[in-house]
Design a protein around this motif. Structure first.
Motif, PDB file in Angstrom:
ATOM      1  N   PRO A 148      48.322  10.590  31.037  1.00 48.60           N
ATOM      2  CA  PRO A 148      48.052   9.148  30.927  1.00 48.60           C
ATOM      3  C   PRO A 148      48.732   8.550  29.702  1.00 48.60           C
ATOM      4  N   GLY A 149      49.320   7.366  29.882  1.00 46.87           N
ATOM      5  CA  GLY A 149      49.992   6.692  28.788  1.00 46.87           C
ATOM      6  C   GLY A 149      51.457   7.041  28.651  1.00 46.87           C
ATOM      7  N   GLN A 150      51.871   8.158  29.229  1.00 47.69           N
ATOM      8  CA  GLN A 150      53.263   8.581  29.136  1.00 47.69           C
ATOM      9  C   GLN A 150      54.113   7.855  30.184  1.00 47.69           C
ATOM     10  N   VAL A 151      55.366   7.595  29.824  1.00 42.13           N
ATOM     11  CA  VAL A 151      56.302   6.949  30.742  1.00 42.13           C
ATOM     12  C   VAL A 151      57.270   7.994  31.275  1.00 42.13           C
ATOM     13  N   TYR A 152      57.426   8.026  32.584  1.00 44.44           N
ATOM     14  CA  TYR A 152      58.321   8.985  33.239  1.00 44.44           C
ATOM     15  C   TYR A 152      59.355   8.221  34.046  1.00 44.44           C
ATOM     16  N   SER A 153      60.614   8.637  33.926  1.00 42.38           N
ATOM     17  CA  SER A 153      61.674   7.978  34.667  1.00 42.38           C
ATOM     18  C   SER A 153      61.856   8.640  36.023  1.00 42.38           C
ATOM     19  N   ALA A 154      62.283   7.848  36.990  1.00 41.96           N
ATOM     20  CA  ALA A 154      62.548   8.395  38.326  1.00 41.96           C
ATOM     21  C   ALA A 154      63.644   9.455  38.288  1.00 41.96           C
ATOM     22  N   PRO A 155      64.762   9.232  37.554  1.00 38.58           N
ATOM     23  CA  PRO A 155      65.798  10.268  37.496  1.00 38.58           C
ATOM     24  C   PRO A 155      65.299  11.568  36.855  1.00 38.58           C
ATOM     25  N   GLY A 156      64.465  11.432  35.808  1.00 40.17           N
ATOM     26  CA  GLY A 156      63.946  12.619  35.147  1.00 40.17           C
ATOM     27  C   GLY A 156      63.060  13.447  36.070  1.00 40.17           C
ATOM     28  N   LEU A 157      62.156  12.779  36.786  1.00 39.43           N
ATOM     29  CA  LEU A 157      61.288  13.479  37.727  1.00 39.43           C
ATOM     30  C   LEU A 157      62.093  14.027  38.894  1.00 39.43           C
ATOM     31  N   ALA A 158      63.109  13.266  39.315  1.00 45.83           N
ATOM     32  CA  ALA A 158      63.951  13.724  40.428  1.00 45.83           C
ATOM     33  C   ALA A 158      64.626  15.037  40.075  1.00 45.83           C
ATOM     34  N   ALA A 159      65.080  15.163  38.825  1.00 46.28           N
ATOM     35  CA  ALA A 159      65.727  16.400  38.395  1.00 46.28           C
ATOM     36  C   ALA A 159      64.745  17.566  38.441  1.00 46.28           C
ATOM     37  N   GLU A 160      63.476  17.304  38.079  1.00 47.45           N
ATOM     38  CA  GLU A 160      62.463  18.359  38.118  1.00 47.45           C
ATOM     39  C   GLU A 160      62.173  18.819  39.542  1.00 47.45           C
ATOM     40  N   TYR A 161      62.149  17.869  40.461  1.00 43.79           N
ATOM     41  CA  TYR A 161      61.796  18.193  41.843  1.00 43.79           C
ATOM     42  C   TYR A 161      63.005  18.545  42.702  1.00 43.79           C
ATOM     43  N   GLY A 162      64.184  18.409  42.149  1.00 45.35           N
ATOM     44  CA  GLY A 162      65.376  18.766  42.894  1.00 45.35           C
ATOM     45  C   GLY A 162      65.703  17.830  44.038  1.00 45.35           C
ATOM     46  N   VAL A 163      65.412  16.526  43.843  1.00 44.81           N
ATOM     47  CA  VAL A 163      65.715  15.518  44.861  1.00 44.81           C
ATOM     48  C   VAL A 163      66.427  14.357  44.184  1.00 44.81           C
ATOM     49  N   SER A 164      66.855  13.386  44.968  1.00 43.89           N
ATOM     50  CA  SER A 164      67.491  12.203  44.387  1.00 43.89           C
ATOM     51  C   SER A 164      66.420  11.277  43.817  1.00 43.89           C
ATOM     52  N   ALA A 165      66.867  10.310  43.030  1.00 44.52           N
ATOM     53  CA  ALA A 165      65.917   9.410  42.370  1.00 44.52           C
ATOM     54  C   ALA A 165      65.246   8.447  43.348  1.00 44.52           C
ATOM     55  N   THR A 166      65.899   8.149  44.467  1.00 41.40           N
ATOM     56  CA  THR A 166      65.362   7.149  45.399  1.00 41.40           C
ATOM     57  C   THR A 166      63.986   7.506  45.955  1.00 41.40           C
ATOM     58  N   PRO A 167      63.781   8.713  46.544  1.00 37.58           N
ATOM     59  CA  PRO A 167      62.435   9.018  47.056  1.00 37.58           C
ATOM     60  C   PRO A 167      61.384   9.091  45.959  1.00 37.58           C
ATOM     61  N   VAL A 168      61.804   9.465  44.744  1.00 36.94           N
ATOM     62  CA  VAL A 168      60.853   9.503  43.628  1.00 36.94           C
ATOM     63  C   VAL A 168      60.429   8.090  43.264  1.00 36.94           C
ATOM     64  N   ARG A 169      61.404   7.184  43.208  1.00 37.33           N
ATOM     65  CA  ARG A 169      61.098   5.784  42.886  1.00 37.33           C
ATOM     66  C   ARG A 169      60.188   5.176  43.962  1.00 37.33           C
ATOM     67  N   GLY A 220      60.846   3.186  33.670  1.00 37.89           N
ATOM     68  CA  GLY A 220      60.257   4.065  34.669  1.00 37.89           C
ATOM     69  C   GLY A 220      58.843   3.656  35.005  1.00 37.89           C
ATOM     70  N   PHE A 221      57.932   4.615  34.962  1.00 34.94           N
ATOM     71  CA  PHE A 221      56.544   4.356  35.335  1.00 34.94           C
ATOM     72  C   PHE A 221      55.610   5.002  34.315  1.00 34.94           C
ATOM     73  N   ARG A 222      54.611   4.231  33.889  1.00 36.04           N
ATOM     74  CA  ARG A 222      53.619   4.748  32.948  1.00 36.04           C
ATOM     75  C   ARG A 222      52.388   5.200  33.729  1.00 36.04           C
ATOM     76  N   ILE A 223      51.879   6.381  33.414  1.00 36.64           N
ATOM     77  CA  ILE A 223      50.656   6.872  34.032  1.00 36.64           C
ATOM     78  C   ILE A 223      49.487   6.051  33.510  1.00 36.64           C
ATOM     79  N   THR A 224      48.725   5.458  34.410  1.00 31.10           N
ATOM     80  CA  THR A 224      47.626   4.577  34.026  1.00 31.10           C
ATOM     81  C   THR A 224      46.582   5.318  33.200  1.00 31.10           C
ATOM     82  N   GLU A 225      46.197   4.714  32.100  1.00 33.05           N
ATOM     83  CA  GLU A 225      45.162   5.304  31.250  1.00 33.05           C
ATOM     84  C   GLU A 225      43.784   4.788  31.672  1.00 33.05           C
ATOM     85  N   VAL A 226      42.811   5.663  31.615  1.00 34.36           N
ATOM     86  CA  VAL A 226      41.426   5.294  31.911  1.00 34.36           C
ATOM     87  C   VAL A 226      40.570   5.753  30.732  1.00 34.36           C
ATOM     88  N   SER A 227      39.919   4.813  30.065  1.00 32.17           N
ATOM     89  CA  SER A 227      39.111   5.144  28.890  1.00 32.17           C
ATOM     90  C   SER A 227      37.726   5.645  29.296  1.00 32.17           C
TER      91      SER A 227
END
Length: 239
Positions: free
Chosen positions: A35-56, A75-82
């Motif tokens: 939570p609170g961290q920002v992740y980019s579609a290209p970065g996650l795509a590299a981890e999952y071995g796919v293109s950025a489009t399906p991740v986005r 990119g996208f920030r993971i929603t924080e819940v207090s």
């Protein structure tokens, strides 16, 4: 033939997006996406071995569920819940669900209640099999299915939204400790009380269950999270 090929391509793309979304939900629940961290579609795509489009596209699906929020040009920030958010969500759910369970106990047929027995068993089976995605999905269907027996669609929508906002994550440690199984088995207890027509006891069971879930959530937040490793679709990880 051209239309068939295009349809097949679209179907394949949708399937990949769904697979990525499923994998991202699993990473959220396991606490690997923090939570609170920002992740980019290209970065996650590299981890999952796919293109950025399906991740986005998958991230946009998660954004509609309130799990992430878009951050312009990043990119996208993971929603924080207090903790305060969780307490308020739990209070709202108790205000709605506890009396509704009592009412459903009085008006629902035994056949309608028994129809949810397989779902209750699915929750237990998922907990025993360490299937956290399956656990949460079955839990959602069980609770919203019970509430639907009250005949108020807006009530079901409201609770469904509260469940999304107070999602569980960081459950890996609790799962390994076997604590989720006890929570899962409470669904059978609730059904038994409702089938017996004991509305006060069913309400108390529901109140206790919500408190138990809230406690599990808090414990899950404190569980240590292993360093993130490269993941493949389907949940497997590589060093």
């Amino acid at each position: 033939m051209g239309d068939l090929k295009q349809t097949s391509l679209i179907t394949a793309q949708e399937r990949l997006r769904d697979q990525v979304a499923h994998a991202l939900r699993a990473a959220l629940i396991a606490g690997e996406l923090r939570p609170g961290q920002v992740y980019s579609a290209p970065g996650l795509a590299a981890e999952y071995g796919v293109s950025a489009t399906p991740v986005r596209e998958a991230m946009l699906d998660l954004a509609r569920e309130g799990l992430v929020e878009p951050v312009r040009n990043k990119g996208f920030r993971i929603t924080e819940v207090s903790e305060r958010d969780l307490d308020q969500y739990t209070e709202l759910r108790a205000m709605i669900e506890v009396p509704t369970i009592g009412r459903v106990t009085q008006i629902a047929s035994k056949e309608a209640l028994e129809a949810l027995r397989p779902v209750a068993e699915e929750i237990v089976t998922s907990a025993r099999n360490h299937d956290l995605i399956g656990y949460l999905e079955a839990d959602r269907r069980f609770h919203l299915g019970l509430l639907a027996l009250a005949g108020n669609e807006r009530l079901v929508e409201t609770v469904g939204d509260l469940r999304k906002r107070s999602r569980l994550y960081g459950l890996t440690g609790l799962d390994e400790a076997g604590l989720l199984v006890a929570s899962a088995e409470e669904h059978h207890e609730l059904l038994d009380l409702m089938l017996a027509g004991d509305a006060p006891a069913a309400e108390e069971c529901m109140r206790r269950h919500l408190g138990h879930v809230r406690s599990l959530w808090a414990q899950g937040r404190d569980e240590p999270v292993e360093p993130r490793t490269k993941r493949k679709l389907g949940g497997s990880r590589t060093a």
